[in-house]
Scaffold this active site. Structure first.
Site, PDB file in Angstrom:
ATOM      1  N   HIS B 262     -49.133  72.699  57.536  1.00 55.97           N
ATOM      2  CA  HIS B 262     -49.303  73.802  58.489  1.00 55.97           C
ATOM      3  C   HIS B 262     -50.053  74.979  57.835  1.00 55.97           C
ATOM      4  CE1 HIS B 262     -47.959  76.510  61.836  1.00 55.97           C
ATOM      5  NE2 HIS B 262     -48.014  77.418  60.869  1.00 55.97           N
ATOM      6  N   GLU B 263     -49.528  75.428  56.699  1.00 53.05           N
ATOM      7  CA  GLU B 263     -50.149  76.580  56.025  1.00 53.05           C
ATOM      8  C   GLU B 263     -51.568  76.240  55.567  1.00 53.05           C
ATOM      9  OE1 GLU B 263     -48.745  79.408  56.386  1.00 53.05           O
ATOM     10  OE2 GLU B 263     -46.797  78.620  57.024  1.00 53.05           O
ATOM     11  N   HIS B 266     -54.017  77.043  58.202  1.00 48.66           N
ATOM     12  CA  HIS B 266     -54.384  78.472  58.172  1.00 48.66           C
ATOM     13  C   HIS B 266     -55.376  78.737  57.035  1.00 48.66           C
ATOM     14  CE1 HIS B 266     -51.644  80.092  61.158  1.00 48.66           C
ATOM     15  NE2 HIS B 266     -50.563  79.620  60.556  1.00 48.66           N
ATOM     16  N   GLU B 292     -53.105  79.943  64.857  1.00 51.51           N
ATOM     17  CA  GLU B 292     -52.010  78.980  64.972  1.00 51.51           C
ATOM     18  C   GLU B 292     -52.504  77.630  65.484  1.00 51.51           C
ATOM     19  OE1 GLU B 292     -49.207  80.730  62.992  1.00 51.51           O
ATOM     20  OE2 GLU B 292     -48.767  78.878  64.042  1.00 51.51           O
TER      21      GLU B 292
END
EC number: 3.4.17.19
Lengths: 496, 496
Positions: B262-263, B266, B292
């Site tokens: 997830h990170e 980003h 997101e």
């Protein structure tokens, strides 16, 4: 006026803390492609600090307060005294040159890392030349009645010290230590020495042991932390944020041990400066020599002491299982083995001074213009051969082994030798107050750090080094205690 | 005038980078007793940024350049447009209140950590109340024609979004997802599901796997790094210095896996913003919803994809040996198991929206003054019971599980749901260009990140989110792709 001064000091301290934090990041983790930008940021902050320190507002304030010393507190008086010196010094260096130099020294550290990793001095040679040139130039700007340019730089790290006194100091050490070393080397031919410990240990485990040891000798993790970097160092944002590093080389697990105890000595000094010095200009450790006395005290007098390891040896075996196969007496002899080597930070206590002497002589010649950077590899290797009987295989284990010159610390090396001498002198005084070896055996390290805190650390920059040494030991710098300490310790170990 | 503007922008970016670096330190390692000082420093730097942005010099410059738009480059035009908005916003908030708030949100994060660790909401309640009060106050200052105070905050994270549209968006999801979830739960009663993976794995190993995965999906370690913190996050000094964290809980090794993917989503976004945007105001990712969408794309569409794990499964077993005992098909079902839970970041894709809805409804009521902080624990637990059929044992797995509110991110949660919807919409467009699953099976993640880089990332803030979404997918935000994606995927997995 005093309120305004306090406000500016607070501001200065914030810039300092900010700078140190970025330096910390650059040394421990900044991603490769981010380094130039953060180095620029360091340059800008150094510039802000410089601008503040040389601003009309600050300078006038200091000069005014200097005229009315009788109205000031003891702390303020000392702040003004040190500020007057700093103003003097900075005013003589043009702002743009100062900024360039700050960027250069910051960035050049990463160049040095690369050059060292690639064993290629040519990568960093140009940067090093610029650093020496700047130092010569700055020394020329600042020189007053110093006999040589090098004396100007010496004074930055050890006020009052000069080439004349240092030459005497080193010759005294040489006179006593060299024949003693010879005796040991003769004796070594007749005994069987165990092999040097070099069982590989995972870096992660070494770091855990380093943290354990640091805490064991009294470093406070609520006010500091330990990570890894290319070259071990200590840095402090303020007394509540002191950061140490260790370099964990898988193949030499014992290096980490002494390196972290050394840095912890620096760190504890910073953590124990007086609370009343927070937000003043005095809340940090004293001269380099005094600072090094604290790290060398921990590393050698404490960390290489039989009484230190005795109660700790089983625990150490939990981190380094190979220790379980080594008898304690053998271990003790091993960590105190005398053996000329190429690397300063791994040198034993006796040959250590020779490493310093060599650097002292070379930087003195470079600054005074007697040799230049191109001569450096040749001269370095000649002196290593002469003093230690050894030949570096490459420049990474020669003139690139230490970060100092590459980040602008010129005139700093002699402090290590002075620090060793101070450490023994302080140890001699401590022993009059209590049984140091008994405290170590009782794992009561606090007795030692409390004593150092009370006699030395709490003063920060409030008192100068000669005053502290005089008050603590009853006399000025005297190499005799260092010489006596070495002779006593190693006569026992080598039974001579 | 344009040169002056460039100079001030550069200065702004430096302050930003400096701030981010200190925040990074505070979140990952600052020693306990140093936190208040560094939080103060953050406050001071935020104040510098604020002062610059609201200075007459900057404001006049922006307003002047705004009048001569036709002379500006495309980049400058957009910078001026965004600056005008920022000036608008900041001018309405008094400087001292802004500074207080910056300090408060920074410091309160560490209070939240303590409160969460001690499972004691009362420790952080007062801080949280202040944060909500400030947000209400600021929204009141800034409100123009927004229907509610909450709409003002929503707009900060997703420009153009309002309560009316969001209510429709969520009701659409609810209408489709809730009955579908019911079907799955009925089916679950008739099948035997394997136990959730919870074999303990050392935190060190988890971190190594996290770094491996991050690099595997395309995060560039020459321009970033990965460490650990209480709550995972991504932060960027600039495109060349992007920092991710993971929280490694020994007992739930799979959390780390999806959290770091997830990170990384980003992080890759930030690293791939255009080089021409360096030293401009546009060199960072777009709205929160778009950001997101990139992290959720990586986490779910890539990271929970069968084709992603197929070629990676043996390698994963080297880090997590317990995987060797789990059949691949079983593993795939397990990581995509539908099961209502208490923790948002561990929620499956289907129940995730319910977590967001709950937070959306609560923060909307708090800001609009319909409830207050004292009611929070009761209302939170009631809604969790209503939507998920569960009861938190304590507030740490309830209203204290997420950092967002405690550091001032109010109006942010809806972006997660919007991000999910965008991600599916983008995925739908990507599939028209190439076979995404085939790229994953070929371990050609670069094909995917290049596509995202070219279509989305490189623009940074140059284009706004609605424009990008329209250009990439041919239409505006449309929840139908999200709903279709979920139904298709989970119909297969649960064979319904």
């Amino acid at each position: 006026m005093r309120e305004k001064f306090r406000e500016l000091v607070k501001r200065k301290n914030r810039i300092h803390a900010n700078l140190e934090l970025i330096q910390w990041d650059l040394e421990t983790k900044t991603p490769l492609k981010s380094r130039p930008y953060l180095s620029e940021l360091v340059g800008e902050l150094s510039m802000q600090d410089y601008a503040l320190s040389t601003s009309d507002e600050f300078v006038n304030l200091v000069e005014e307060l200097n005229k009315q010393k009788e109205t000031l507190t003891e702390i303020e008086k000392r702040e003004i005294e040190l500020s007057m010196e700093e103003i003097e010094k900075k005013k003589k260096i043009p702002a743009d040159e100062y900024e360039d130099y700050a960027k250069l020294t910051s960035y050049n550290q990463t160049v040095w890392e690369e050059a060292k990793a690639k064993k290629d001095f040519s990568i960093v040679k140009e940067g090093l030349k610029k650093i020496f040139d700047y130092n010569k130039k700055f020394a020329t700007y600042r020189r007053k009645d110093e006999k040589t340019l090098y004396d100007v730089l010496l004074n930055d790290y050890e006020k009052g010290m000069d080439t004349e006194r240092l030459d005497v100091f080193f010759s005294e050490l040489k006179k006593e230590i060299v024949p003693f070393l010879k005796k040991i080397q003769e004796k070594k031919k007749t005994i069987k020495e165990v092999d040097k410990i070099s069982v590989p240990i995972d870096e992660d485990v070494q770091l855990k042991f380093a943290k354990f040891l640091s805490s064991y000798v009294g470093f406070d993790f609520e006010k500091g932390l330990v990570e890894t970097s290319e070259h071990p160092f200590t840095l402090n944002l303020n007394k509540n944020d002191v950061r140490l590093t260790t370099k964990n080389k898988k193949d030499s697990p014992m290096s980490t041990v002494f390196s972290i105890i050394h840095e912890s000595g620096h760190g504890i000094y910073e953590q124990q400066t007086g609370d009343e010095l927070i937000d003043t200009l005095l809340g940090t450790g004293g001269s380099m020599g005094l600072h090094e006395s604290q790290s060398r005290f921990m590393e050698n007098i404490v960390g290489a002491n039989k009484a230190f390891w005795k109660p700790l040896y089983n625990k150490a075996g939990e981190f380094y299982p190979f220790l379980k196969d080594i008898e304690f007496e053998e271990f003790y002899k091993q960590i105190n083995r005398i053996e000329p080597g190429l690397i300063r930070v791994e040198a034993d206590e006796l040959t250590y001074s020779l490493h310093i002497m060599l650097r002292y002589e070379i930087e003195k010649m470079l600054i005074n213009g007697e040799i230049n950077i191109d001569d450096l590899p040749k001269i370095w290797n000649e002196k290593v051969k002469e003093y230690l009987g050894l030949e570096p295989k490459n420049d990474s284990e020669g003139l690139m082994q230490d970060i100092h010159w590459y980040c602008g610390l010129i005139g700093y090396f002699p402090s290590y030798a002075i620090g060793n001498a101070y450490a023994s002198q302080i140890y001699n005084a401590m022993k009059k107050d209590f049984d140091v070896e008994k405290a170590l055996e009782n794992q009561d390290l606090k007795k030692i750090t409390d004593w150092l805190g009370e006699k030395i650390h709490k003063y920060g920059l409030l008192k100068d080094t000669p005053t502290i040494i005089k008050e603590v030991t009853g006399e000025e710098l005297n190499p005799k205690y260092y010489i006596e300490y070495l002779k006593e310790k190693y006569s026992k170990i080598y039974e001579i």
